[in-house]
Write an enzyme that holds these catalytic residues in place. Structure first.
Site: not given
Length: 163
Positions: A91, A99, A135
């Site tokens: 990330r 998105e 992440r």
């Protein structure tokens, strides 16, 4: 001298007026300094050459790994495979891109893909840790270029400018 009560109120009113003027001037000064800080970056931030940043990041306890981006999920998340063959999701630190199904989501992802293609998908990932989803939270650097910064820069051709 006769004091009818108005003199006391007049002084209080005058003090409030001056206080309000000083508060307004202080607020204007703060806003002006904030705007100047945005337009004139701090020393060392004028360039896209991030080699000194990478060296300083390592001194500050960040880790770095060399990897190849295997997939771009959206404008702020990529999948990588490091030199040892381990896969991970990264990330981009400091970015909240739309998105894919949101407005400008496709353009944001395409902009990141263009920069990755230029570097043949080879990147340095500079990071300190992971988020609650596992992440890696980090900065992508490709050929000395800060891809995180490039994602939000309004001076980059093809980037999205938010007004």
């Amino acid at each position: 001298m006769k004091n009818n009560g108005n003199f006391k109120n007049a002084g209080s009113s005058r003090a409030k007026t001056w206080r309000n003027i000083l508060l307004i001037l202080g607020a204007v000064a703060l806003i002006a300094s904030y705007i100047a800080d945005i337009r004139d970056p701090h020393p060392g931030m004028e360039t896209q050459d991030n080699r000194p940043f990478v060296e300083q990041a390592l001194k500050d306890g960040f880790q770095t790994l060399h990897a190849r981006v295997t997939r771009v999920a959206d404008g702020d998340t990529v999948y990588i495979k490091d030199d040892e063959g381990k896969e991970a999701r990264v990330r981009l630190l400091g970015i909240d891109a739309p998105e894919s199904k949101q407005a400008y989501g496709v353009q944001s992802a395409e902009h990141l893909k263009r920069n990755l293609r230029d570097a043949e998908y080879h990147v340095q990932v500079i990071y300190r840790g992971r988020d609650q989803y596992g992440r890696i939270i980090g900065k992508l650097v490709a050929d000395g270029k800060d891809l995180n910064l490039d994602q939000v820069s309004t001076e980059t051709p093809g980037s999205i400018e938010i007004i």
